[in-house]
Design a protein around this motif. Sequence first.
Motif, PDB file in Angstrom:
ATOM      1  N   ALA A  60     -35.089 -16.504 -35.654  1.00 37.97           N
ATOM      2  CA  ALA A  60     -34.220 -17.252 -35.521  1.00 37.97           C
ATOM      3  C   ALA A  60     -32.660 -16.806 -35.380  1.00 37.97           C
ATOM      4  CB  ALA A  60     -33.173 -17.587 -37.224  1.00 37.97           C
ATOM      5  N   ARG A  61     -32.407 -15.368 -35.042  1.00 41.79           N
ATOM      6  CA  ARG A  61     -31.203 -14.496 -34.675  1.00 41.79           C
ATOM      7  C   ARG A  61     -31.041 -14.570 -33.299  1.00 41.79           C
ATOM      8  NH1 ARG A  61     -34.053  -9.028 -35.566  1.00 41.79           N
ATOM      9  NH2 ARG A  61     -35.762  -9.570 -36.538  1.00 41.79           N
ATOM     10  N   TYR A  62     -32.204 -15.036 -32.273  1.00 48.12           N
ATOM     11  CA  TYR A  62     -32.674 -14.796 -31.231  1.00 48.12           C
ATOM     12  C   TYR A  62     -31.470 -16.074 -30.465  1.00 48.12           C
ATOM     13  CZ  TYR A  62     -35.798 -11.313 -32.000  1.00 48.12           C
ATOM     14  OH  TYR A  62     -36.358 -10.310 -31.902  1.00 48.12           O
ATOM     15  N   GLY A  63     -31.462 -17.191 -31.438  1.00 47.57           N
ATOM     16  CA  GLY A  63     -31.153 -18.026 -30.839  1.00 47.57           C
ATOM     17  C   GLY A  63     -31.726 -19.897 -30.757  1.00 47.57           C
ATOM     18  N   ALA A  64     -31.467 -20.982 -30.771  1.00 43.58           N
ATOM     19  CA  ALA A  64     -32.056 -21.691 -31.072  1.00 43.58           C
ATOM     20  C   ALA A  64     -33.188 -22.000 -30.371  1.00 43.58           C
ATOM     21  CB  ALA A  64     -31.069 -22.971 -30.942  1.00 43.58           C
ATOM     22  N   GLU A  65     -32.727 -21.782 -28.672  1.00 47.98           N
ATOM     23  CA  GLU A  65     -33.498 -22.430 -27.742  1.00 47.98           C
ATOM     24  C   GLU A  65     -35.777 -21.018 -28.320  1.00 47.98           C
ATOM     25  OE1 GLU A  65     -32.789 -21.628 -23.632  1.00 47.98           O
ATOM     26  OE2 GLU A  65     -31.069 -23.328 -24.482  1.00 47.98           O
ATOM     27  N   ASP A  66     -35.077 -19.380 -28.441  1.00 52.92           N
ATOM     28  CA  ASP A  66     -35.946 -18.679 -28.789  1.00 52.92           C
ATOM     29  C   ASP A  66     -36.727 -19.230 -29.398  1.00 52.92           C
ATOM     30  OD1 ASP A  66     -35.220 -17.094 -26.752  1.00 52.92           O
ATOM     31  OD2 ASP A  66     -34.266 -15.822 -27.582  1.00 52.92           O
ATOM     32  N   LEU A  67     -36.070 -20.065 -30.414  1.00 52.22           N
ATOM     33  CA  LEU A  67     -36.898 -20.567 -31.847  1.00 52.22           C
ATOM     34  C   LEU A  67     -38.000 -21.377 -31.741  1.00 52.22           C
ATOM     35  CD1 LEU A  67     -36.699 -20.114 -35.250  1.00 52.22           C
ATOM     36  CD2 LEU A  67     -34.995 -22.067 -35.241  1.00 52.22           C
ATOM     37  N   GLN A  68     -37.178 -22.529 -30.570  1.00 48.17           N
ATOM     38  CA  GLN A  68     -37.368 -23.567 -30.253  1.00 48.17           C
ATOM     39  C   GLN A  68     -39.210 -23.208 -29.815  1.00 48.17           C
ATOM     40  OE1 GLN A  68     -34.910 -25.698 -27.740  1.00 48.17           O
ATOM     41  NE2 GLN A  68     -35.332 -27.157 -29.341  1.00 48.17           N
ATOM     42  N   GLY A  90     -29.866 -33.825 -38.465  1.00 47.37           N
ATOM     43  CA  GLY A  90     -30.941 -34.553 -38.163  1.00 47.37           C
ATOM     44  C   GLY A  90     -31.443 -34.714 -36.257  1.00 47.37           C
ATOM     45  N   ASN A  91     -31.098 -32.790 -35.735  1.00 47.94           N
ATOM     46  CA  ASN A  91     -31.814 -33.088 -33.918  1.00 47.94           C
ATOM     47  C   ASN A  91     -32.518 -32.627 -34.179  1.00 47.94           C
ATOM     48  OD1 ASN A  91     -29.112 -34.262 -33.770  1.00 47.94           O
ATOM     49  ND2 ASN A  91     -28.261 -31.575 -33.890  1.00 47.94           N
ATOM     50  N   TRP A  92     -33.850 -32.723 -34.141  1.00 48.26           N
ATOM     51  CA  TRP A  92     -35.263 -32.275 -33.818  1.00 48.26           C
ATOM     52  C   TRP A  92     -34.696 -30.627 -33.082  1.00 48.26           C
ATOM     53  CZ3 TRP A  92     -38.001 -34.118 -37.230  1.00 48.26           C
ATOM     54  CH2 TRP A  92     -37.981 -35.712 -37.125  1.00 48.26           C
ATOM     55  N   LEU A  93     -35.177 -29.161 -33.996  1.00 42.79           N
ATOM     56  CA  LEU A  93     -35.093 -28.223 -33.296  1.00 42.79           C
ATOM     57  C   LEU A  93     -37.246 -28.235 -32.557  1.00 42.79           C
ATOM     58  CD1 LEU A  93     -33.377 -25.635 -32.767  1.00 42.79           C
ATOM     59  CD2 LEU A  93     -35.271 -25.297 -35.210  1.00 42.79           C
ATOM     60  N   TYR A  94     -37.866 -28.975 -33.449  1.00 45.17           N
ATOM     61  CA  TYR A  94     -39.245 -29.000 -32.849  1.00 45.17           C
ATOM     62  C   TYR A  94     -39.642 -29.873 -33.069  1.00 45.17           C
ATOM     63  CZ  TYR A  94     -44.003 -28.129 -31.677  1.00 45.17           C
ATOM     64  OH  TYR A  94     -45.483 -27.911 -31.067  1.00 45.17           O
ATOM     65  N   ARG A  95     -40.452 -31.104 -32.666  1.00 44.27           N
ATOM     66  CA  ARG A  95     -40.918 -31.920 -33.096  1.00 44.27           C
ATOM     67  C   ARG A  95     -42.910 -31.858 -32.397  1.00 44.27           C
ATOM     68  NH1 ARG A  95     -39.410 -37.724 -33.503  1.00 44.27           N
ATOM     69  NH2 ARG A  95     -40.647 -38.186 -35.937  1.00 44.27           N
ATOM     70  N   SER A  96     -44.220 -31.178 -33.221  1.00 44.37           N
ATOM     71  CA  SER A  96     -44.733 -31.140 -32.445  1.00 44.37           C
ATOM     72  C   SER A  96     -45.008 -33.122 -32.211  1.00 44.37           C
ATOM     73  CB  SER A  96     -46.444 -30.623 -32.833  1.00 44.37           C
ATOM     74  OG  SER A  96     -46.572 -32.134 -34.161  1.00 44.37           O
ATOM     75  N   ALA A  97     -46.285 -33.028 -30.780  1.00 48.76           N
ATOM     76  CA  ALA A  97     -46.818 -34.381 -30.393  1.00 48.76           C
ATOM     77  C   ALA A  97     -47.411 -34.835 -31.336  1.00 48.76           C
ATOM     78  CB  ALA A  97     -47.461 -33.849 -29.085  1.00 48.76           C
ATOM     79  N   SER A  98     -48.096 -34.396 -32.023  1.00 50.39           N
ATOM     80  CA  SER A  98     -49.106 -34.617 -33.465  1.00 50.39           C
ATOM     81  C   SER A  98     -48.384 -35.450 -33.978  1.00 50.39           C
ATOM     82  CB  SER A  98     -49.930 -34.411 -33.489  1.00 50.39           C
ATOM     83  OG  SER A  98     -49.670 -32.813 -33.688  1.00 50.39           O
TER      84      SER A  98
END
Length: 461
Positions: A60-68, A90-98
């Motif tokens: 988390a400390r590296y930032g949102a993009e790294d986290l994603q 409610g913004n998606w940080l990550y959402r697996s395709a499945s």
Amino acid sequence: MKSFPIRVRLTAWYFVVLAVILSLFGLIAYFAMRSSIHRTVDEELRTRMEGVRQLMERTARYGAEDLQRELREHSVLMEGALLQVSDQQGNWLYRSASLSRYEVPGLQAASTQPSTFVFRDVPLRVLSVEVNVGDQSYLVQVADELDDFYDALHRFGTLLLVCIPVLLLCAAAGGYWMSRRALAPVDQITQTARSISVQNLSSRLVVPQTRDELQRLSETLNSMLERLDAAFKKIVQFTADASHELRTPVAVMRTRAELSLRKARSANEYRDTVAQNHADLERTSYLIEKLMLLARADSGAETLQLIPVNVTEIVREACDQGSALAEAKQVAFREQIPNHPVWIKGDPHALHRLFLILIDNAVKYTPTSGRVEVSLKESDGSAVGEVRDTGIGIGAEDLPSIFERFYRVDKARSRESGGVGLGLSIGRWIAEAHAGTIEVQSSPGHGSIFQVRFPLAKGNN
Ligand SMILES: Nc1ncnc2c1ncn2[C@@H]1O[C@H](COP(=O)(O)OP(=O)(O)OP(=O)(O)O)[C@@H](O)[C@H]1O
Ligand SMILES: [Mg+2]
């Protein structure tokens, strides 16, 4: 209400009980399997959630993009596992395709317990947990498709739904067959019992050698038939003997009357005939009276009134009559009766009759110049009366039968002296009706001893 045969009722009960047991078993097995599926999936979901949480805390400390990026890689490592992460807005940080395929809404309340939801007709087990990393809070959701498991569960349910009725039908058919087999001897017993009537009372039921209730039932019924048969034979014999005994004097009287009416006779001759007929009539009415007494005793109508009686008085009265009989036959007569009263509970009239029957026999079957002795004493709580004679006696082979109706050792001699063979059977009935006993000892040519015993009345002596 129509009542069904036992085998149908047994089968019906068996069916109902088994149906309840099998249905309960089916329900329990179904729900146990379902909860076991949930437990296994939930455990898997928690493990995955723990993995994601640790990953997020690390990254988390590296930032949102790294986290994603990390989440995406992690998701790939989890081989297409269903994972989605959203932030507080409610913004998606990550959402697996499945998982995005099912459009599971991100704003679900976090919970420690996974729940089942149906999205697009597919059951999903979803675990939503709030993960705090730094000052940010995320909603992490991992999920698993349950459709394969539920298919298996469904197949299991269908199997139960098909198998339970089939099992029930087989068990009911088996139960019916077994109860039919077990109850088959009952049908046989019923059929044989139905065919037994007065004409074939000597037939017996076939006893199944099964050592069970049915064998006991058949044996009990057979012993009942035996008693009925014996009783019926006795009645038939009694009726035949009674009619024979009645027919003989009636035939004699008729012939005598016919002979005397054939031609004119003198007054003396008529008187003789009438006197003979009178004597025969007296004997016959005496016989009818005895028959009536026995018939009433058999039917239970002749009940004795048992009151405290002084049996010495009764014996003395019988001896008075007996000594007259003995004197007429020139037989010595002796009596030994105590001076004090002896109390028993009894019917005075019947007891008098009993002693007279014994004394009458003793005199009747003792030749002239013989001896008859009557005694009464108390012994072992009983009043014991004895009639001894020095008469012709009774052979051992006849002793067991002399108390039977119409039994006479020497028919000719007995009839000559007016006996029909009912005295002792009446005597035994009277003794037994007083809870007493009657016994005999005898030796042919030497004489006989008849002994009667009655319990003493309490409180009167
Ligand atoms: N004291 C006795 N001595 C020898 N025989 C006896 C004696 N008492 C009874 N009996 C035998 O037992 C038979 C049955 O006796 P029971 O008194 O029943 O009949 P019965 O005397 O022949 O006729 P009933 O008494 O009816 O007039 C007699 O016929 C006789 O053969
Ligand atoms: Mg007699």
